[in-house]
Design a protein around this motif. Structure first.
Motif, PDB file in Angstrom:
ATOM      1  N   UNK A 172       0.814  -1.215   0.000  1.00  0.00           N
ATOM      2  CA  UNK A 172       0.000   0.000   0.000  1.00  0.00           C
ATOM      3  C   UNK A 172       0.843   1.258   0.000  1.00  0.00           C
ATOM      4  N   UNK A 173       1.914   1.260   0.807  1.00  0.00           N
ATOM      5  CA  UNK A 173       2.786   2.430   0.859  1.00  0.00           C
ATOM      6  C   UNK A 173       3.512   2.628  -0.464  1.00  0.00           C
ATOM      7  N   UNK A 174       3.969   1.537  -1.073  1.00  0.00           N
ATOM      8  CA  UNK A 174       4.672   1.641  -2.348  1.00  0.00           C
ATOM      9  C   UNK A 174       3.754   2.202  -3.430  1.00  0.00           C
ATOM     10  N   UNK A 175       2.512   1.741  -3.466  1.00  0.00           N
ATOM     11  CA  UNK A 175       1.562   2.240  -4.465  1.00  0.00           C
ATOM     12  C   UNK A 175       1.298   3.728  -4.270  1.00  0.00           C
ATOM     13  N   UNK A 176       1.174   4.165  -3.015  1.00  0.00           N
ATOM     14  CA  UNK A 176       0.942   5.585  -2.758  1.00  0.00           C
ATOM     15  C   UNK A 176       2.154   6.427  -3.165  1.00  0.00           C
ATOM     16  N   UNK A 177       3.353   5.941  -2.860  1.00  0.00           N
ATOM     17  CA  UNK A 177       4.563   6.680  -3.238  1.00  0.00           C
ATOM     18  C   UNK A 177       4.656   6.826  -4.747  1.00  0.00           C
ATOM     19  N   UNK A 178       4.430   5.736  -5.475  1.00  0.00           N
ATOM     20  CA  UNK A 178       4.521   5.784  -6.937  1.00  0.00           C
ATOM     21  C   UNK A 178       3.444   6.682  -7.527  1.00  0.00           C
ATOM     22  N   UNK A 179       2.242   6.685  -6.920  1.00  0.00           N
ATOM     23  CA  UNK A 179       1.181   7.568  -7.397  1.00  0.00           C
ATOM     24  C   UNK A 179       1.557   9.028  -7.183  1.00  0.00           C
ATOM     25  N   UNK A 180       2.199   9.335  -6.057  1.00  0.00           N
ATOM     26  CA  UNK A 180       2.612  10.706  -5.786  1.00  0.00           C
ATOM     27  C   UNK A 180       3.718  11.149  -6.742  1.00  0.00           C
TER      28      UNK A 180
ATOM     29  N   UNK B  13      -5.590   3.837  -2.125  1.00  0.00           N
ATOM     30  CA  UNK B  13      -4.262   3.234  -2.267  1.00  0.00           C
ATOM     31  C   UNK B  13      -3.440   3.867  -3.376  1.00  0.00           C
ATOM     32  N   UNK B  14      -4.057   4.752  -4.168  1.00  0.00           N
ATOM     33  CA  UNK B  14      -3.330   5.390  -5.251  1.00  0.00           C
ATOM     34  C   UNK B  14      -3.341   4.625  -6.549  1.00  0.00           C
ATOM     35  N   UNK B  15      -4.110   3.523  -6.624  1.00  0.00           N
ATOM     36  CA  UNK B  15      -4.157   2.755  -7.867  1.00  0.00           C
ATOM     37  C   UNK B  15      -5.106   3.388  -8.883  1.00  0.00           C
ATOM     38  N   UNK B  16      -6.048   4.187  -8.415  1.00  0.00           N
ATOM     39  CA  UNK B  16      -6.946   4.936  -9.290  1.00  0.00           C
ATOM     40  C   UNK B  16      -6.839   6.421  -8.964  1.00  0.00           C
TER      41      UNK B  16
END
Length: 304
Positions: free
Chosen positions: A66-74, A138-141
């Motif tokens: 979850x943290x990795x997905x949020x970082x990549x989305x940011x 989660x930053x996936x969408x």
């Protein structure tokens, strides 16, 4: 910790397979494995359980995902923000939606967005409201059009689209249609119901209304698309409680108001991350929705 290590980790977690992830990332399998090992060494924890057929996340891996997905989305949002300042909107718009969502003509909105921003790649995912809320958080969408499932949080905010009452649909020969009066949950306790999977917005709204009324109901026929639900009701195999605009999709069915549910309504919203994490593409889409006349009226027909 390098961004490419996180990108490689997320890809393996999604594909549950090193070879497929390597092909998608266009890197060698040995290079991908080395990248994951470097990340595991840095975190001092194994991230995957490896077998000959697939890989699965360890507890540490699940915590990191979850943290990795949020970082990549940011990071992606940062790149897109810089491009937007330079006058060009680029990147990807990842959008989620439930079927037959009220308050927005999704296809028309995306077509108008593409005409204005041809350099943005559009990705669309259809799912239930609960899953969509999780994916936005989660930053996936980048955003999703869904039923309001929760209050705003520090990871998720909502913009109201429309609200409408729930309606009972039944076959014209059904006893409820013959009576022709508004009904309560107590009137429906012995009926057989056609409904969506529990993650869908209409199902959540109906479950909440009947729970509040203290009435148990039997969902004997569970589907995952609107037309199947209407077909089953049309064959008099059960009744359905749905948002009022669904009645326009099958005018031959009888629609009855549902009363005594403490004004339970079906509210649809645009789900977005916090303002600071909202991508330029998502902002542009919401602005287009608000100014482009692409919203549908509260009681209008579903455009899809």
């Amino acid at each position: 910790m390098e961004l490419r290590h996180l990108q490689h980790f997320v890809a393996v977690a999604e594909d549950q397979h090193f070879t497929r992830a390597a092909e998608r990332l266009m890197v060698s399998q040995s290079g991908l494995s080395a990248s994951i090992r470097a990340l595991e060494r840095e975190l001092r924890a194994p991230l995957f359980v490896r077998t000959t057929r697939r890989v699965t996340l360890t507890e540490a891996g699940r915590a990191l995902l979850g943290e990795a997905e949020r970082i990549l989305a940011q990071v992606r949002s940062a790149h897109e923000a810089v491009a937007a300042v330079q006058g060009v909107l680029r990147g990807t718009l990842a959008l989620g939606t439930e079927q037959c969502i009220a308050g927005v003509h999704v296809a028309g909105l995306l077509a108008a967005f593409r005409r204005r921003h041809p350099d943005v790649e559009i990705r669309l995912r259809q799912a239930g409201s609960g899953a969509l809320a999780e994916e936005v958080a989660a930053g996936r969408l980048d955003l999703a059009f869904a039923y309001r499932t929760q209050d705003d949080t520090d990871q998720l905010r909502s913009v109201s689209l429309t609200a409408e009452p729930m309606t009972v649909l039944c076959h014209p020969s059904h006893r409820l249609a013959t009576a022709g009066a508004a009904v309560t949950p107590q009137d429906l306790g012995q009926e057989v119901f056609v409904d969506f999977h529990p993650d869908w917005g209409p199902r959540r709204s109906t479950d909440a209304a009947f729970a509040e009324a203290g009435v148990r109901r039997t969902v004997a026929l569970e589907v995952n698309d609107v037309h199947s639900l209407l077909d089953l009701v049309d064959e008099n195999l059960g009744i359905a409680v749905v948002p009022r605009h669904f009645r326009h999709k099958r005018p031959t069915l009888t629609a009855l108001p549902l009363k005594d549910t403490d004004e339970t309504v079906y509210e649809t919203v645009a789900l977005l991350p916090p303002e600071s994490a909202t991508s330029p593409a998502a902002r542009a889409l919401i602005t287009l929705l608000e100014t482009g006349g692409l919203a549908t009226p509260p009681d209008g027909p579903c455009p899809s």
